[in-house]
Scaffold this motif. Structure first.
Motif, PDB file in Angstrom:
ATOM      1  N   ASP A 141       0.806  -1.220   0.000  1.00  0.00           N
ATOM      2  CA  ASP A 141       0.000   0.000   0.000  1.00  0.00           C
ATOM      3  C   ASP A 141       0.838   1.267   0.000  1.00  0.00           C
ATOM      4  N   ARG A 142       1.941   1.231   0.683  1.00  0.00           N
ATOM      5  CA  ARG A 142       2.855   2.356   0.837  1.00  0.00           C
ATOM      6  C   ARG A 142       2.126   3.640   1.227  1.00  0.00           C
ATOM      7  N   PRO A 143       1.468   3.623   2.377  1.00  0.00           N
ATOM      8  CA  PRO A 143       0.745   4.813   2.825  1.00  0.00           C
ATOM      9  C   PRO A 143       1.694   5.941   3.225  1.00  0.00           C
ATOM     10  N   ILE A 144       1.141   7.146   3.408  1.00  0.00           N
ATOM     11  CA  ILE A 144       1.983   8.284   3.803  1.00  0.00           C
ATOM     12  C   ILE A 144       1.464   8.918   5.106  1.00  0.00           C
ATOM     13  N   ASN A 145       0.692   8.126   5.867  1.00  0.00           N
ATOM     14  CA  ASN A 145       0.094   8.674   7.089  1.00  0.00           C
ATOM     15  C   ASN A 145       1.131   9.183   8.095  1.00  0.00           C
ATOM     16  N   PHE A 146       2.287   8.496   8.222  1.00  0.00           N
ATOM     17  CA  PHE A 146       3.300   8.958   9.194  1.00  0.00           C
ATOM     18  C   PHE A 146       3.813  10.353   8.782  1.00  0.00           C
ATOM     19  N   HIS A 147       3.982  10.515   7.470  1.00  0.00           N
ATOM     20  CA  HIS A 147       4.491  11.804   6.954  1.00  0.00           C
ATOM     21  C   HIS A 147       3.490  12.919   7.265  1.00  0.00           C
ATOM     22  N   LEU A 148       2.225  12.654   6.967  1.00  0.00           N
ATOM     23  CA  LEU A 148       1.209  13.703   7.131  1.00  0.00           C
ATOM     24  C   LEU A 148       1.017  14.039   8.606  1.00  0.00           C
ATOM     25  N   TYR A 182       6.340   3.050  13.486  1.00  0.00           N
ATOM     26  CA  TYR A 182       7.287   2.086  12.921  1.00  0.00           C
ATOM     27  C   TYR A 182       8.474   2.921  12.440  1.00  0.00           C
ATOM     28  N   PRO A 183       9.717   2.391  12.524  1.00  0.00           N
ATOM     29  CA  PRO A 183      10.872   3.215  12.142  1.00  0.00           C
ATOM     30  C   PRO A 183      10.970   3.395  10.620  1.00  0.00           C
ATOM     31  N   SER A 184      10.051   4.155  10.086  1.00  0.00           N
ATOM     32  CA  SER A 184       9.977   4.383   8.638  1.00  0.00           C
ATOM     33  C   SER A 184      11.145   5.255   8.174  1.00  0.00           C
ATOM     34  N   ILE A 209      17.332   4.374  11.436  1.00  0.00           N
ATOM     35  CA  ILE A 209      18.749   4.754  11.590  1.00  0.00           C
ATOM     36  C   ILE A 209      19.594   4.109  10.497  1.00  0.00           C
ATOM     37  N   GLU A 210      19.001   3.936   9.313  1.00  0.00           N
ATOM     38  CA  GLU A 210      19.730   3.347   8.191  1.00  0.00           C
ATOM     39  C   GLU A 210      20.970   4.198   7.879  1.00  0.00           C
ATOM     40  N   PRO A 211      22.031   3.608   7.322  1.00  0.00           N
ATOM     41  CA  PRO A 211      23.225   4.395   6.995  1.00  0.00           C
ATOM     42  C   PRO A 211      22.924   5.610   6.107  1.00  0.00           C
ATOM     43  N   PHE A 324      18.481  -7.302   8.235  1.00  0.00           N
ATOM     44  CA  PHE A 324      18.688  -7.646   6.825  1.00  0.00           C
ATOM     45  C   PHE A 324      17.686  -6.834   6.006  1.00  0.00           C
ATOM     46  N   MET A 325      18.187  -5.958   5.158  1.00  0.00           N
ATOM     47  CA  MET A 325      17.310  -5.033   4.415  1.00  0.00           C
ATOM     48  C   MET A 325      16.327  -5.738   3.507  1.00  0.00           C
ATOM     49  N   THR A 326      15.129  -5.207   3.441  1.00  0.00           N
ATOM     50  CA  THR A 326      14.132  -5.753   2.516  1.00  0.00           C
ATOM     51  C   THR A 326      14.616  -5.712   1.059  1.00  0.00           C
ATOM     52  N   ASP A 327      15.430  -4.726   0.709  1.00  0.00           N
ATOM     53  CA  ASP A 327      15.903  -4.609  -0.678  1.00  0.00           C
ATOM     54  C   ASP A 327      16.961  -5.665  -1.047  1.00  0.00           C
ATOM     55  N   TRP A 328      17.450  -6.382  -0.036  1.00  0.00           N
ATOM     56  CA  TRP A 328      18.459  -7.414  -0.324  1.00  0.00           C
ATOM     57  C   TRP A 328      17.826  -8.773  -0.593  1.00  0.00           C
ATOM     58  N   VAL A 349       8.831  -6.007   6.210  1.00  0.00           N
ATOM     59  CA  VAL A 349       8.782  -4.553   5.996  1.00  0.00           C
ATOM     60  C   VAL A 349       7.632  -4.158   5.062  1.00  0.00           C
ATOM     61  N   TYR A 350       7.480  -4.905   3.964  1.00  0.00           N
ATOM     62  CA  TYR A 350       6.388  -4.627   3.022  1.00  0.00           C
ATOM     63  C   TYR A 350       5.451  -5.823   2.952  1.00  0.00           C
ATOM     64  N   GLU A 351       4.209  -5.555   2.567  1.00  0.00           N
ATOM     65  CA  GLU A 351       3.214  -6.632   2.563  1.00  0.00           C
ATOM     66  C   GLU A 351       3.092  -7.342   1.231  1.00  0.00           C
ATOM     67  N   ASN A 352       3.833  -6.889   0.215  1.00  0.00           N
ATOM     68  CA  ASN A 352       3.650  -7.502  -1.095  1.00  0.00           C
ATOM     69  C   ASN A 352       4.976  -7.510  -1.850  1.00  0.00           C
ATOM     70  N   ARG A 353       5.985  -8.158  -1.265  1.00  0.00           N
ATOM     71  CA  ARG A 353       7.292  -8.075  -1.911  1.00  0.00           C
ATOM     72  C   ARG A 353       7.787  -9.425  -2.424  1.00  0.00           C
ATOM     73  N   PHE A 354       6.855 -10.358  -2.675  1.00  0.00           N
ATOM     74  CA  PHE A 354       7.273 -11.630  -3.253  1.00  0.00           C
ATOM     75  C   PHE A 354       6.660 -11.849  -4.633  1.00  0.00           C
ATOM     76  N   ASP A 407       9.042  -4.544 -10.670  1.00  0.00           N
ATOM     77  CA  ASP A 407       9.489  -3.365  -9.903  1.00  0.00           C
ATOM     78  C   ASP A 407      11.014  -3.377  -9.887  1.00  0.00           C
ATOM     79  N   LEU A 408      11.585  -2.398  -9.188  1.00  0.00           N
ATOM     80  CA  LEU A 408      13.047  -2.206  -9.251  1.00  0.00           C
ATOM     81  C   LEU A 408      13.854  -3.426  -8.776  1.00  0.00           C
ATOM     82  N   ARG A 409      13.687  -3.797  -7.517  1.00  0.00           N
ATOM     83  CA  ARG A 409      14.525  -4.893  -6.982  1.00  0.00           C
ATOM     84  C   ARG A 409      14.101  -6.242  -7.555  1.00  0.00           C
TER      85      ARG A 409
HETATM   86  N1  EPU Z   1       4.722   3.138   6.207  1.00  0.00           N
HETATM   87  C1  EPU Z   1       3.468   3.467   6.688  1.00  0.00           C
HETATM   88  N2  EPU Z   1       3.134   4.812   6.679  1.00  0.00           N
HETATM   89  C2  EPU Z   1       3.972   5.781   6.239  1.00  0.00           C
HETATM   90  C3  EPU Z   1       5.253   5.417   5.768  1.00  0.00           C
HETATM   91  C4  EPU Z   1       5.592   4.071   5.763  1.00  0.00           C
HETATM   92  O1  EPU Z   1       2.689   2.610   7.088  1.00  0.00           O
HETATM   93  O2  EPU Z   1       3.601   6.971   6.266  1.00  0.00           O
HETATM   94  C5  EPU Z   1       5.108   1.708   6.157  1.00  0.00           C
HETATM   95  C6  EPU Z   1       5.311   1.228   4.720  1.00  0.00           C
HETATM   96  O3  EPU Z   1       4.096   0.891   4.113  1.00  0.00           O
HETATM   97  C7  EPU Z   1       6.249   0.054   4.894  1.00  0.00           C
HETATM   98  C8  EPU Z   1       7.085   0.474   6.118  1.00  0.00           C
HETATM   99  O4  EPU Z   1       6.374   1.522   6.772  1.00  0.00           O
HETATM  100  O5  EPU Z   1       5.505  -1.090   5.204  1.00  0.00           O
HETATM  101  C9  EPU Z   1       8.479   0.946   5.802  1.00  0.00           C
HETATM  102  O6  EPU Z   1       8.435   1.976   4.847  1.00  0.00           O
HETATM  103  P1  EPU Z   1       9.534   3.140   4.798  1.00  0.00           P
HETATM  104  O7  EPU Z   1       8.846   4.437   5.039  1.00  0.00           O
HETATM  105  O8  EPU Z   1      10.661   2.776   5.712  1.00  0.00           O
HETATM  106  O9  EPU Z   1      10.003   3.037   3.322  1.00  0.00           O
HETATM  107  P2  EPU Z   1      10.232   4.203   2.270  1.00  0.00           P
HETATM  108  O10 EPU Z   1      10.870   5.372   2.919  1.00  0.00           O
HETATM  109  O11 EPU Z   1       8.997   4.408   1.480  1.00  0.00           O
HETATM  110  C10 EPU Z   1      12.672   3.504   1.676  1.00  0.00           C
HETATM  111  C11 EPU Z   1      13.373   3.124   0.412  1.00  0.00           C
HETATM  112  C12 EPU Z   1      12.958   1.738   0.002  1.00  0.00           C
HETATM  113  C13 EPU Z   1      13.310   0.759   1.125  1.00  0.00           C
HETATM  114  C14 EPU Z   1      12.625   1.221   2.423  1.00  0.00           C
HETATM  115  C15 EPU Z   1      12.987   0.368   3.614  1.00  0.00           C
HETATM  116  C16 EPU Z   1      13.684   5.226  -0.690  1.00  0.00           C
HETATM  117  C17 EPU Z   1      13.368   6.099  -1.845  1.00  0.00           C
HETATM  118  N3  EPU Z   1      13.060   4.072  -0.637  1.00  0.00           N
HETATM  119  O12 EPU Z   1      11.278   3.500   1.351  1.00  0.00           O
HETATM  120  O13 EPU Z   1      13.706   1.398  -1.134  1.00  0.00           O
HETATM  121  O14 EPU Z   1      12.888  -0.521   0.782  1.00  0.00           O
HETATM  122  O15 EPU Z   1      12.992   2.583   2.715  1.00  0.00           O
HETATM  123  O16 EPU Z   1      14.343   0.459   3.881  1.00  0.00           O
HETATM  124  O17 EPU Z   1      14.534   5.559   0.119  1.00  0.00           O
HETATM  125  C18 EPU Z   1      14.087   0.535  -3.244  1.00  0.00           C
HETATM  126  O18 EPU Z   1      15.174   1.139  -3.184  1.00  0.00           O
HETATM  127  O19 EPU Z   1      13.767  -0.268  -4.152  1.00  0.00           O
HETATM  128  C19 EPU Z   1      13.116   0.782  -2.201  1.00  0.00           C
HETATM  129  C20 EPU Z   1      11.842   0.403  -2.273  1.00  0.00           C
END
Ligand code: EPU
Length: 455
Positions: A141-148, A182-184, A209-211, A324-328, A349-354, A407-409
């Protein structure tokens, strides 16, 4: 090891960036050298950070990937001047910054999620910002609720409309207490990029706290920010009124490095990854060693190689750093199809990455995906309902197939699977991989892969 790619063997490498379909002839080990430059997941954020300054910034080690082009387009739409006189070195001048029309933001954003990180800097510089409907890889889903929620806590006013979300800061944003559920990664960056110029102190708890985040903090410190990283995922930021431009070399792309490492293992190959950094790959290296992969570390990079003979199955759980990073996991899954026995990958970390494993099964892999997960392991971060697991039973010889990059990875994994397979594979939608891997076809060419461009 001799430098790879001295002479391009595949005619296709002359025009690789335009390729959408590539036909690979697999079955040979990947041998040679590749270089990795700045991390996609830092460089794009560092470009946004330049918006916060009163003077130009210089960012070094910038790879030629399309996510960089997207952020560049968005910055230019806001009248930030971006120049690249030296390859991989961007000068970003924000002195003329102004608002952009939402249609222009939408057009430049494409499928990227980066526009959301423009909010804090634009609210400080202009008092307004706009977030179009966001894309990114289709991995949940990749929501943005934490950001908002965080932006509201700083005092931003949000208004949803059919085009996206408009944000306003009627007065200077103020420091806030933000506790992430969650440590987004993205939400932590959002808080950092907003708090550095907010009035007063911000306390962020449960931060990522990713590098790449620590490197972003280093950039912000060079700009004049005051940021303390405390134990237990707490970051305290004392806001300042103004910031200056930075001069910085981006941290190397550990995700690309891990991808090539997995490619060496999957194809029984031997790849020197120039630029790979041990410190940022420690968890990956532990798993690599358990699987039986060999690595030699020197000052310039890491050589990854197959041990000869059999490799071992392993149980992996993806996690936030230092896990271990989800991207690995996607490239490692390809290597694990060649291990003797049953491996399990828990994706937390993600709900649909397989989704990418369907193509591997089509190529002969034995992979079962459990959409609800299959175990309850004690985790560093709270368990969430989105876990999945994949069980990979090997070794299975892979054979060529017609596959489409999702997708990318997942896409990089498909390419590794294609070059591991016996016979020809037609891989379509390959352009998406250029979001995060520069010069993919040239690098494959240098490693001895045979391919031609599709129709
Ligand atoms: N999440 C929420 N609400 C939010 C934000 C995130 O529920 O407002 C959830 C996400 O749905 C997910 C989890 O939190 O289940 C982690 O998401 P995170 O915010 O950490 O991921 P991101 O910032 O969107 C970045 C990388 C990703 C990488 C993740 C995890 C960028 C541009 N993207 O995504 O990289 O997998 O952190 O380390 O930095 C990639 O490079 O292919 C890639 C997807």
């Amino acid at each position: 090891m001799s430098p790879a790619g001295a002479a391009a063997k595949n005619a296709a490498v002359a025009q690789p960036e335009t390729a959408d379909t590539v036909i690979f002839e697999g079955g040979k080990p990947l041998v040679g050298e590749v270089s990795v430059r700045g991390a996609k997941n830092l460089v794009t954020k560092a470009m946004v950070a330049a918006l916060l300054a009163d003077t130009p910034s210089t960012l070094k080690g910038v790879p030629a990937i399309s996510d960089v082009a997207v952020v560049r387009g968005l910055l230019e739409a806001h009248a930030v001047t971006v120049t690249e006189d030296v390859d991989g070195e961007l000068v970003l001048d924000p002195r003329g910054v102004k608002s952009a029309h939402f249609a222009e933001i939408d057009a430049h954003a494409g499928s990227s999620r980066i526009p959301i990180l423009f909010c804090g800097p634009l609210l400080h510089q202009l008092g307004e910002a706009f977030i179009p409907d966001l894309g990114g890889c289709r991995i949940g889903d990749r929501p943005i609720n934490f950001h908002l929620d965080a932006l509201r806590a700083f005092g931003a006013e949000l208004e949803k409309s059919y085009e996206g979300i408009r944000l306003k800061a009627p007065q200077r944003l103020v420091g806030a207490k933000v506790d992430l559920p969650y440590p987004s990664v993205g939400a932590t960056e959002q808080v950092l990029l907003t708090a550095v110029r907010a009035k007063g102190v911000t306390e962020l708890t449960n931060a990522a706290i990713e590098p790449e985040i620590i490197d972003l903090i280093a950039i912000l410190q060079k700009m004049g920010a005051i940021i303390v990283v405390e134990p237990n995922r707490t970051i305290v930021i004392e806001g300042v009124e103004s910031l200056q431009g930075y001069d910085h070399r981006a941290i190397a792309d550990r995700n690309e490095a891990a991808s090539w490492a997995a490619a060496a293992l999957a194809t029984r190959g031997d790849i020197y990854v120039r630029g790979a950094k041990q410190q940022d790959l420690m968890t990956f290296l532990n798993v690599y060693r358990k699987v039986g992969g060999l690595f030699d570390i020197d000052d310039e990079g890491i050589r990854f190689r197959h041990p000869g003979g059999a490799i071992n199955p392993v149980v992996i759980e993806t996690d936030v750093h230092p896990g271990f990073m989800t991207d690995w996991q996607q490239p490692m899954v390809v290597a694990l199809t060649q291990a003797e026995g049953r491996s399990i990958v828990h994706e937390t970390v993600y709900e649909n990455r397989f989704g990418f494993t369907d193509a591997l099964v089509q190529m002969g892999a034995n992979i079962e995906v459990y959409k609800e997960g299959i175990a309850s392991i004690t985790r560093r971060v709270p368990r969430r309902p989105l876990e999945q697991a994949a069980v990979i039973t090997g070794p299975t010889p892979l054979h060529g197939a017609n596959i489409r990059v999702p997708d990318l990875r997942g896409g990089f994994s498909h390419v590794i699977a294609a070059v591991t397979s016996q016979g020809k594979s037609e891989v379509s939608n390959i352009g998406i991989i250029s979001r995060g891997y520069e010069h993919l076809l040239q690098k494959l060419d240098g490693l001895g892969v045979s391919f031609e461009l599709g129709a």
